[in-house]
Scaffold this active site. Structure first.
Site, PDB file in Angstrom:
ATOM      1  CG  HIS A 109      -5.750   1.865   5.432  1.00  0.00           C
ATOM      2  ND1 HIS A 109      -5.298   2.855   6.291  1.00  0.00           N
ATOM      3  CD2 HIS A 109      -4.708   1.009   5.254  1.00  0.00           C
ATOM      4  CE1 HIS A 109      -4.044   2.598   6.609  1.00  0.00           C
ATOM      5  NE2 HIS A 109      -3.651   1.496   5.997  1.00  0.00           N
TER       6      HIS A 109
ATOM      7  CB  SER B 164       5.104  -1.201  12.057  1.00  0.00           C
ATOM      8  OG  SER B 164       4.620   0.096  12.354  1.00  0.00           O
TER       9      SER B 164
ATOM     10  N   GLY C 237       2.401   2.770  11.077  1.00  0.00           N
ATOM     11  CA  GLY C 237       3.282   3.912  10.875  1.00  0.00           C
ATOM     12  C   GLY C 237       3.969   4.413  12.128  1.00  0.00           C
TER      13      GLY C 237
ATOM     14  CG  ASN D  49      -1.720   1.264   1.371  1.00  0.00           C
ATOM     15  OD1 ASN D  49      -1.909   2.008   0.402  1.00  0.00           O
ATOM     16  ND2 ASN D  49      -2.231   1.525   2.564  1.00  0.00           N
TER      17      ASN D  49
ATOM     18  CD  GLU E  80      -3.010   5.827   6.697  1.00  0.00           C
ATOM     19  OE1 GLU E  80      -1.921   5.649   7.257  1.00  0.00           O
ATOM     20  OE2 GLU E  80      -3.155   5.766   5.449  1.00  0.00           O
TER      21      GLU E  80
ATOM     22  CE  LYS F 236      -0.089   3.504   4.937  1.00  0.00           C
ATOM     23  NZ  LYS F 236       0.029   3.786   6.390  1.00  0.00           N
TER      24      LYS F 236
END
Length: 241
Positions: A92, A203, A171, A9, A94, A11
């Protein structure tokens, strides 16, 4: 042994130059896993052309919960299929946090993907407060609840998987312990059925990928920042063997 799923991903990162460089490097490597790369929407066409004829699959990072129509700025599942996508990440953390996506909207997005024959990677996860408060399993169960309606309509293990991403480990450089990962993956499989694949995201890096992928309940990983580095992402993919 069943092949593991490795999903990168990117992002909101990358550029045309980065797309060409990273994908060209990945295409030169032998990757003993089912590997997908989810790039930002403006680069899907370019990435699809780069990956054409290879074993690497193209994915999107989101999809509209609506079909085609008057939804300015949205990208439909049909459009993703048209540019060569095989799958899309939905729900996700986020997206849930910054764009107020709900469990209901995530299920609507999965339904749109299934309608056009695309695979869905459905993300679920708990906050640190929910984990520390002993509510982690209840949170995950509530996020999975609406999946059963789609499963009853034919959403088989070949149509979607779940990505467990503890929000507190995304992250941050802090990964969940192997015991925590195994317990939650086993719980998700009890909720949905043992045949549904469950990936771990949070992570994931080359230094911890082998240990995570060795867990029997882990069917693959969802990789964030490390997937932008072709060398490290390749190492993660090879850890699947």
């Amino acid at each position: 042994m069943k092949r593991k799923h490795i999903v990168g991903n990117w992002k909101m990162n990358g550029s045309a130059v980065v797309i060409d460089d990273v994908l060209d490097q990945l295409l030169k490597q032998t990757l003993p896993a089912d590997v997908s790369v989810c790039v930002p929407s403006p680069y899907l066409q370019r990435a699809g052309e780069r990956l054409a004829g290879s074993s690497l699959r193209l994915g999107a990072q989101n999809v509209s919960e609506h079909g085609d129509g008057a939804y300015t700025g949205e990208v439909s599942a049909r459009m993703l299929r048209d540019v060569g996508c095989h799958l899309a990440i939905i729900g996700h953390s986020e997206r849930r946090r910054y764009f107020a996506e709900t469990d209901e909207s995530v299920m609507n997005k999965l339904a749109r993907l299934l309608e056009v024959g695309l695979f869905g990677v459905v993300c679920v996860g708990e906050t640190l407060a929910e984990r520390d408060g002993g509510r982690a399993e209840a949170k995950i169960e509530s996020q999975l609840a609406q999946l059963h309606t789609l499963m009853a309509r034919g959403a088989t293990p070949k149509r979607f998987c779940v990505a467990y991403e503890p929000i507190w480990a995304i992250g941050t450089g802090r990964a969940a312990s192997l015991e925590q990962i195994a317990q939650m993956h086993e719980f998700i499989k009890r909720c949905l059925g043992a045949s549904y694949a469950v990936l771990y995201g949070g992570s994931v890096k080359a230094v911890n990928a082998a240990d995570i992928l060795a867990l029997s309940a882990v069917d693959g990983v969802l990789v964030g920042g490390a997937s932008l580095d072709a060398k490290e992402f390749g190492e993660i993919c090879r850890a699947a063997s």
